[in-house]
Write a protein that holds these residues in place. Structure first.
Motif, mmCIF file in Angstrom:
data_model
loop_
_atom_site.group_PDB
_atom_site.id
_atom_site.type_symbol
_atom_site.label_atom_id
_atom_site.label_comp_id
_atom_site.label_asym_id
_atom_site.label_seq_id
_atom_site.Cartn_x
_atom_site.Cartn_y
_atom_site.Cartn_z
ATOM 1 N N ASN A 285 44.448 38.220 39.206
ATOM 2 C CA ASN A 285 44.758 38.439 37.789
ATOM 3 C C ASN A 285 43.505 38.734 36.970
ATOM 4 N N LEU A 286 42.572 39.481 37.574
ATOM 5 C CA LEU A 286 41.330 39.840 36.899
ATOM 6 C C LEU A 286 41.398 41.274 36.388
ATOM 7 N N PRO A 287 40.685 41.584 35.312
ATOM 8 C CA PRO A 287 40.671 42.964 34.805
ATOM 9 C C PRO A 287 39.966 43.893 35.790
ATOM 10 N N PRO A 288 40.312 45.174 35.813
ATOM 11 C CA PRO A 288 39.721 46.120 36.780
ATOM 12 C C PRO A 288 38.200 46.210 36.686
ATOM 13 N N GLU A 289 37.645 46.029 35.484
ATOM 14 C CA GLU A 289 36.199 46.189 35.310
ATOM 15 C C GLU A 289 35.394 44.995 35.804
ATOM 16 N N PHE A 290 36.066 43.934 36.232
ATOM 17 C CA PHE A 290 35.348 42.716 36.602
ATOM 18 C C PHE A 290 34.393 42.947 37.774
ATOM 19 N N GLY A 291 34.772 43.792 38.732
ATOM 20 C CA GLY A 291 33.956 43.975 39.919
ATOM 21 C C GLY A 291 32.886 45.041 39.818
ATOM 22 N N ILE A 292 32.700 45.623 38.632
ATOM 23 C CA ILE A 292 31.771 46.750 38.516
ATOM 24 C C ILE A 292 30.317 46.307 38.613
ATOM 25 N N LEU B 104 26.942 37.812 38.510
ATOM 26 C CA LEU B 104 26.857 38.992 39.374
ATOM 27 C C LEU B 104 27.488 38.734 40.743
ATOM 28 N N LEU B 105 27.303 37.530 41.288
ATOM 29 C CA LEU B 105 27.938 37.201 42.563
ATOM 30 C C LEU B 105 29.454 37.129 42.419
ATOM 31 N N ALA B 106 29.920 36.570 41.315
ATOM 32 C CA ALA B 106 31.368 36.525 41.075
ATOM 33 C C ALA B 106 31.932 37.929 40.945
ATOM 34 N N SER B 107 31.169 38.815 40.323
ATOM 35 C CA SER B 107 31.608 40.205 40.194
ATOM 36 C C SER B 107 31.607 40.905 41.546
ATOM 37 N N GLU B 108 30.583 40.644 42.358
ATOM 38 C CA GLU B 108 30.490 41.276 43.673
ATOM 39 C C GLU B 108 31.692 40.934 44.550
#
Length: 342
Positions: A170-177, A253-257
């Protein structure tokens, strides 16, 4: 680690002090290169440009944390909370960014815009840094005790938010950028570039600014620093906020990765950051060391770990090998510096 002798009058720019630091950093660099060559003999396909690049890129998080830990060690203080802050900031970033209409507790967050989730997660990290500074500066509690406590506090809060598991839906698409963005048409990711920028800025601050020189002075002779009118409380507060801010950014950054908030992320990173600093010649008693030395200390640890993995050693033997490398490096540094100053 044995504290290196530093004359108080030399902390603000003595050629002798700078000469000793350059000597130790050069020695650590030579050890890193020597270990790499030795590993190349025993580990198949180790001597490759890609391996050299991976030694840095795969350890960007520990190297980044080592910057804040190094400054605090030079000032005569510890920060063992950075691993907990990495976990907390990553979990907070996910929790704040998750949509508020999830199907269960772990998929339901606060629904903040992504930029606001990052800001609030950084705020949580800085709050831990402020708490460290409060107890160390205001109440004079030893920093090793305070930061061990805040490490457990930060990780405990992360475990409560994740219910001992992780949040990854349930995360927004931009979270992993941010964590996966590659730069300049290469495979080098944004976190690695930020690590390099952080290193360059830290080296400049350490060598060319009054703030850096005061850090050495406070660590080498706190009594002289106080009598000279230096606001030690304010300076240490800035250092703890800096270290917590770096740890918070690493956690985000690790959470995003990995597109997840995991309460056990960053486990033992605080000790890896401390070890890299000590391997790099930073005196545990303060007043001596450098960010450049810490960087090469991180490479030593990375070479040993990667070589052990390449030789298919069990995790138990890898710990022993790392311990032996740390012990030999520190003894060699102390012996070499003692002979040089004899």
């Amino acid at each position: 680690m044995t504290a290196y002798p530093v004359k108080a009058e030399g902390v603000l720019g003595s050629d002798h002090r700078m000469g000793d630091e350059t000597f130790i950093a050069s020695l650590v660099a030579c050890v890193a290169v020597g270990l790499f060559l030795i590993a190349s003999v025993f580990v198949p396909n180790f001597f490759q440009p890609l391996t050299m690049l991976n030694l840095v890129t795969n350890n960007w998080a520990v190297i980044s944390l080592g910057v804040g830990v190094t400054f605090l060690l030079v000032s005569g203080n510890f920060d063992l909370s950075v691993g907990g802050v990495v976990a907390l900031s990553g979990v907070l970033a996910v929790w704040f960014a998750q949509s508020a209409d999830g199907n269960n507790a772990l998929s339901t967050g606060l629904g903040f815009p992504y930029w606001l989730a990052i800001v609030c997660a950084l705020g949580g990290a800085l709050a831990v840094g402020a708490l460290n500074a409060l107890f160390v500066v205001r109440f004079s509690v030893p920093s090793i005790i305070v930061t061990l406590g805040t490490m457990m506090l930060a990780r405990g809060i992360a475990q409560v938010i994740t219910q001992g598991s992780q949040r990854n839906t349930n995360l927004p698409p931009e979270f992993g950028i941010l964590g996966n963005l590659t730069m300049f048409g290469t495979s080098v990711r944004l976190p690695v570039v930020l690590m390099v920028v952080l290193l360059l800025v830290a080296i400049f601050i350490e060598k060319k600014t009054v703030f850096g020189r005061l850090t050495y002075w406070i660590g080498a002779n706190p009594v002289t620093a106080r009598l000279s009118g230096i606001d030690r409380a304010k300076h240490l507060t800035y250092l703890y906020l800096l270290s917590a801010g770096i740890a918070g950014a690493v956690g985000i950054l690790l959470a995003s990765e990995f597109r997840s908030g995991y309460s056990n992320r960053g486990t033992l990173m605080e000790f890896d950051a401390l070890v890299t600093a000590l391997l790099g010649g930073v005196a545990i008693a303060g007043g001596f060391g450098s960010v450049i030395g810490m960087f090469f200390g991180a490479l030593i640890l990375a070479v040993v770990t990667t070589a052990a993995t390449g030789m298919i050693l069990s995790p138990d033997w890898q710990f022993i090998l790392k311990a032996v490398a740390v012990f030999l490096a520190i003894v060699t540094q102390t012996w070499a510096l003692a002979r040089r100053n004899r």
